[in-house]
Design a protein around this motif. Structure first.
Motif, short mmCIF file in Angstrom:
data_model
loop_
_atom_site.label_atom_id
_atom_site.label_comp_id
_atom_site.label_asym_id
_atom_site.label_seq_id
_atom_site.Cartn_x
_atom_site.Cartn_y
_atom_site.Cartn_z
N TYR A 149 0.70 -1.19 0.10
CA TYR A 149 0.00 -0.04 -0.04
C TYR A 149 0.65 1.18 0.10
N SER A 157 -4.77 5.13 7.33
CA SER A 157 -5.16 4.02 8.41
C SER A 157 -4.63 4.02 9.86
N SER A 161 -6.74 4.81 13.44
CA SER A 161 -6.60 3.93 14.57
C SER A 161 -6.16 4.51 15.82
N GLN A 223 -11.23 8.05 5.76
CA GLN A 223 -11.73 6.61 5.53
C GLN A 223 -11.92 6.39 3.97
N GLN A 224 -12.29 7.37 3.23
CA GLN A 224 -12.37 7.20 1.77
C GLN A 224 -11.00 7.14 1.20
N SER A 227 -9.72 3.46 2.06
CA SER A 227 -10.80 2.48 1.50
C SER A 227 -11.26 1.56 2.66
N ARG A 228 -10.25 0.77 3.32
CA ARG A 228 -10.45 0.10 4.37
C ARG A 228 -9.50 0.28 5.35
N ASN A 229 -9.52 0.36 6.69
CA ASN A 229 -8.54 0.39 7.57
C ASN A 229 -7.65 -0.84 7.44
N ILE A 230 -6.41 -0.97 7.00
CA ILE A 230 -5.54 -2.05 6.63
C ILE A 230 -4.97 -2.59 8.04
N GLU A 232 -6.73 -2.60 10.95
CA GLU A 232 -7.91 -3.39 12.03
C GLU A 232 -8.73 -4.24 11.12
#
Length: 232
Positions: A149, A157, A161, A223-224, A227-230, A232
């Motif tokens: 990433y 991310s 967190s 968050q956008q 995309s997803r929290n890598i 968690e």
């Protein structure tokens, strides 16, 4: 770390997470509830492992440190999570450092009592097996995948967190400026490049650089980007 002398609260956590049956009556007598403040270590890589902890409130950060002194973030965890399970099974020293991100409550029990009262107790062993296999499933290709990433995604991310805890709506942390070198190591980038990305985030209105720290201003924007929290 401090022990919370409140059996009612501990039983409430056991019921809430549906783990009452995991511990038999003999072991229940040796469970204790502990509180850790933000930034406090629950356990430290390389030290002797003596306790099994069950995370029942808050968020923790798990990271590893190489022999050269470089650290890398592995994940952030929220309840229900177990700390010290692999070390208990393998009889090894602590594998990774675990640090409280927010106020954390842990149910803890010494390995001595596990050996004495739960070594052959099927519900506990099944619980342990489920937790450990889930960890290996999640981590099977995590490290190599994570480093693919871009830094922007990793930083977004990380900021999400350390700044928010879904179980505590009142908690809103910040990334302290003095921790930026550590942050660069944890997400696998250089300090210079990290500062460039932070500057870009500030320009985009995602974060704000205040005296002593970096505060998230646009949670949805981060968050956008992630995309997803890598983590968690």
């Amino acid at each position: 770390m401090r022990e919370i002398q409140d059996q009612g609260l501990m039983k409430q956590y056991l019921r809430a997470h549906q783990i009452e049956a995991v511990f038999n009556e003999l072991l229940m007598q040796h469970l204790a509830l502990y509180s850790f403040d933000r930034g406090e270590h629950i356990c430290t890589q390389g030290e002797s492992a003596q306790m099994l902890y069950v995370l029942v409130k808050g968020k923790v950060k798990i990271y590893t440190t190489s022999v050269e002194g470089k650290s890398l973030i592995l994940s952030f965890k929220t309840p229900l999570e177990v700390i010290g399970d692999i070390e208990y099974v393998r009889g090894s020293d602590i594998i990774n450092t675990v640090e409280a991100v927010s106020l954390v409550h842990m149910i803890g029990v010494h390995y001595h009592w596990l050996e004495k009262f739960s070594k052959e107790y099927a519900p506990f062993l099944q619980f342990l097996l489920g937790i450990i296999t889930q960890k290996f499933y999640i981590k099977s290709d995590f490290l190599s995948f994570n480093l693919l990433y871009p830094v922007e995604v990793r930083l977004a991310s990380y900021l999400l967190s350390v700044s928010f805890d879904e179980s505590d709506s009142l908690f809103q942390g910040q990334l302290y400026t003095v921790s930026l070198m550590d942050t660069a190591n944890l997400i696998g980038t250089s300090y210079r490049h990290l500062n460039r990305v932070i500057q870009k985030f500030c320009q985009d209105g995602l974060v704000e650089r205040s005296k002593g720290g970096i505060i998230v201003k646009d949670r949805e924007g981060l968050q956008q980007l992630a995309s997803r929290n890598i983590y968690e």
